[in-house]
Design an enzyme around this catalytic site. Structure first.
Site, PDB file in Angstrom:
ATOM      1  N   ASP A  33       0.624  -4.286  -2.909  1.00  0.00           N
ATOM      2  CA  ASP A  33       1.501  -3.689  -3.912  1.00  0.00           C
ATOM      3  C   ASP A  33       1.064  -2.262  -4.262  1.00  0.00           C
ATOM      4  O   ASP A  33      -0.129  -1.997  -4.461  1.00  0.00           O
ATOM      5  CB  ASP A  33       1.424  -4.566  -5.170  1.00  0.00           C
ATOM      6  CG  ASP A  33       2.480  -4.242  -6.197  1.00  0.00           C
ATOM      7  OD1 ASP A  33       3.660  -4.460  -5.914  1.00  0.00           O
ATOM      8  OD2 ASP A  33       2.106  -3.779  -7.297  1.00  0.00           O
ATOM      9  N   GLU A  93       2.874  -1.546   0.718  1.00  0.00           N
ATOM     10  CA  GLU A  93       4.047  -1.227  -0.089  1.00  0.00           C
ATOM     11  C   GLU A  93       3.821   0.154  -0.665  1.00  0.00           C
ATOM     12  O   GLU A  93       2.957   0.349  -1.527  1.00  0.00           O
ATOM     13  CB  GLU A  93       4.251  -2.238  -1.215  1.00  0.00           C
ATOM     14  CG  GLU A  93       5.654  -2.145  -1.790  1.00  0.00           C
ATOM     15  CD  GLU A  93       5.773  -1.817  -3.256  1.00  0.00           C
ATOM     16  OE1 GLU A  93       6.898  -1.788  -3.759  1.00  0.00           O
ATOM     17  OE2 GLU A  93       4.748  -1.549  -3.917  1.00  0.00           O
TER      18      GLU A  93
HETATM   19  C1  NOJ Z   1       6.124  -3.190  -6.678  1.00  0.00           C
HETATM   20  C2  NOJ Z   1       6.636  -4.578  -6.890  1.00  0.00           C
HETATM   21  O1  NOJ Z   1       7.405  -4.950  -5.782  1.00  0.00           O
HETATM   22  C3  NOJ Z   1       7.422  -4.566  -8.172  1.00  0.00           C
HETATM   23  O2  NOJ Z   1       8.132  -5.751  -8.367  1.00  0.00           O
HETATM   24  C4  NOJ Z   1       6.486  -4.293  -9.302  1.00  0.00           C
HETATM   25  O3  NOJ Z   1       7.227  -4.138 -10.499  1.00  0.00           O
HETATM   26  C5  NOJ Z   1       5.672  -3.024  -9.063  1.00  0.00           C
HETATM   27  N1  NOJ Z   1       5.203  -2.893  -7.722  1.00  0.00           N
HETATM   28  C6  NOJ Z   1       4.465  -3.010  -9.957  1.00  0.00           C
HETATM   29  O4  NOJ Z   1       3.558  -3.987  -9.540  1.00  0.00           O
END
Ligand code: NOJ
Length: 556
Positions: free
Chosen positions: A222, A283
């Site tokens: 993430d 991500e």
């Molecule tokens: C990306 C995640 O996919 C999302 O759902 C989240 O709100 C943010 N990162 C913060 O962790």
């Protein structure tokens, strides 16, 4: 139209395929909304295990589980209070082990979510930091700073939270006085870790080992591009949302700093010390050439291709992003990934139901302009058929195989995305793509749970979208996905090479190995090339390909 009813054979021995991730189709499960086994209206791990046959039947290679860790759910589980446990709402560690074992038996690998940029304000380390004085080692695990202004009443810099408002919250010190501020790029319930502190690095290695030892096949990481912040946390008077671009050659101080790469290299070494080809997927909302730096050979394996996801239903833009993505990733020897939907953006079956660009994460309310549901689904099917013909790896988001639309009429009172409150009810947020799945055409909550009171309400029109309603219908979206995945595997499209063919304006036309693909983005039918036959199509085909349709062809 060709569709598949056969369950793909499970790989005899998962560990044998070193490069599985280069071509894998990975299905994202948002545990809260997949399937509920205990009737509390929230999905859980045993619910997932009981439905894994659906994934095997679909023909995916792996699944990615969004967070199921103990969490106050301020941000749908991306506020982790304990990285090495299961939230009791979702089950137990034994339930996790059972899920993993069942998935592996079915030949499906399991990737879990690692959330290293921030934890929950309920995490013991953050509670300890609050309980100690400024300058303590406990506070150094996070970004605590004194405020600006004579009484320290202003945030330490001008950064804004991704969920609106300042990226800083002021704490009350033990003596009851207003004190320091802590940094949170997201919700105040998500304090950012200080990755300059070696104890943070060590603790995350322990977390990685914990899940690797249990047998997971990898991690989706993430906001991995935010871990390291520029020295001194300088002001940044430019936008920080969406795909992040450099300004005058300088990246924003909270994104894509050079220091992140050493962290990923250390993790890669750790993963490589395990058997079975475990992977890291980044991500990071970065343009392809920046994201590619994270997937150099000694760093992560894959990065989400958000530039592709952001691209509207326009032929030139799609062709450009496909080329740009393949070029950037080829240069570092990494596979390109493709993705159209996830738990953070409007489902593509609705996104493509608007003409023109949409705000991906803003959500839609009942009083907003509504998407054209039929046009959206037609284009979504064509877009998926295009995506699954591309070389590389692809991500699917639960429910897209059912053609699920975004739920655009959620009652505002039900909304849970923190951005709804933090924006003063200006941005509705991401709940519309997180509504619990329909499994059966009837019953309380369409087979999701024994209760009709699901954590987000389902719309009354969900019945025909249910997996059960589509299973035996050869025209269904579920059938289309199964067929595309079977043929993609059969023709090894993941390892193929894309070659563009000449085509009329508005038509994407290419080959990948033995498969020739045409996507018609014009408003007129275009003739099929001669001496070809259709192996699968996103909509009915005659001797012409209708508008908003993708066909896969082979030579006679
Ligand atoms: C990306 C995640 O996919 C999302 O759902 C989240 O709100 C943010 N990162 C913060 O962790």
């Amino acid at each position: 139209m060709t569709s598949a009813d056969t369950t793909p054979p499970a790989p005899a021995h998962l560990a044998a395929d070193d490069d599985w991730w280069r071509t894998a189709v990975i299905y994202q499960i948002y545990p809260r909304s997949f399937a509920d086994s205990d009737g509390d209206g929230t999905g859980d791990l045993p619910g997932i295990t009981a439905r894994l046959d659906h994934l095997a039947d679909l023909g995916v290679d792996a699944l990615w589980l969004s967070p199921f860790y103990p969490s106050p759910q301020r941000d749908g589980g991306y506020d982790v209070a304990d990285y090495r446990a299961v939230d009791p709402r979702y089950g137990t560690l034994a339930d996790f082990d059972a899920l993993l074992a069942r998935a592996h038996t079915l030949g499906i690998r399991v990737v879990v979510d690692l959330v290293p940029n921030h934890c929950s304000s309920e995490h013991t380390a953050f509670r300890a930091a609050l309980a100690t004085a400024p300058g303590s080692p406990e506070r150094d695990l996070f970004h605590f700073r004194d405020g600006r202004g004579p009484d320290g009443g202003l945030p330490p810099n001008d950064w804004t939270s991704m969920f609106e408002g300042p990226a800083w919250t002021r704490v009350t010190e033990a003596d009851g006085r207003p004190g320091q501020w802590y940094l949170h790029l997201f919700d105040p319930g998500q304090p950012d870790w200080n990755w300059d502190n070696p104890a943070v690095r060590a603790d995350f290695e322990t977390t990685l080992r914990f899940w690797l030892d249990r047998g997971v096949d990898g991690f989706r990481v993430d906001v991995c591009d935010a871990l390291v912040k520029a020295d001194g946390l300088p002001d940044w008077p430019h936008p920080t949302h969406g795909v992040i671009e450099p300004v005058d050659g300088v990246m924003p101080p909270m994104w894509d700093q050079e220091g992140i790469h050493d962290i990923f290299r250390a993790w890669r070494k750790l993963l490589d010390s395990y058997d079975g080809h475990r992977i890291l997927c980044a991500e990071a909302w970065l343009p392809p050439e920046r994201a590619a730096r994270i997937i150099r050979p000694d760093e992560m394996h894959q990065a989400f291709n958000f530039r592709f996801l952001e691209t509207p239903w326009e032929p030139d833009a799609l062709r450009a992003v496909i080329d740009e993505s393949l070029t950037a990733n080829d240069e570092v020897g990494a596979p390109t990934t493709w993705v159209l939907s996830n738990h953070d953006v409007m489902r593509h079956a609705s996104r493509f139901g608007y003409d023109g660009p949409v705000a991906l994460e803003h959500g839609v309310g009942a009083d907003d302009p509504q998407p054209d549901r039929a046009a959206g689904l037609r284009r979504a099917r064509a877009a998926t058929a295009l995506m699954l013909a591309l070389p590389g790896s692809a991500y699917l988001y639960q429910g897209e195989e059912l053609g699920l639309p975004e739920v655009t009429d959620l009652p505002d009172a039900a909304r849970q995305d923190p951005v709804w409150e933090r924006s003063g009810h200006r941005i509705r947020g991401r709940d519309g793509c997180r509504v619990p799945l329909p499994w059966t055409s009837q019953g309380p909550s369409f087979g999701f749970s024994d209760t009709p009171d699901t954590w987000l309400p389902q719309p009354s029109y969900y019945g025909p979208y249910a997996a059960e309603s589509q299973r035996d219908d050869p025209d269904s979206t579920l059938h289309l996905y199964r067929g595309l995945l079977r043929l993609r595997r059969h023709h090894r499209l993941g390892t193929g090479e894309l070659r563009w063919l000449s085509s009329p304006d508005g038509v994407l036309h290419f080959t990948n190995g033995a498969i020739e693909v045409m996507t018609n983005l014009t408003s007129q039918p275009v003739p099929l090339p001669p001496s070809r036959h259709v192996v699968i199509a996103s909509a009915a085909v005659t001797d012409h390909v209708a508008p908003d349709t993708t066909v896969w062809l082979v030579r006679d």
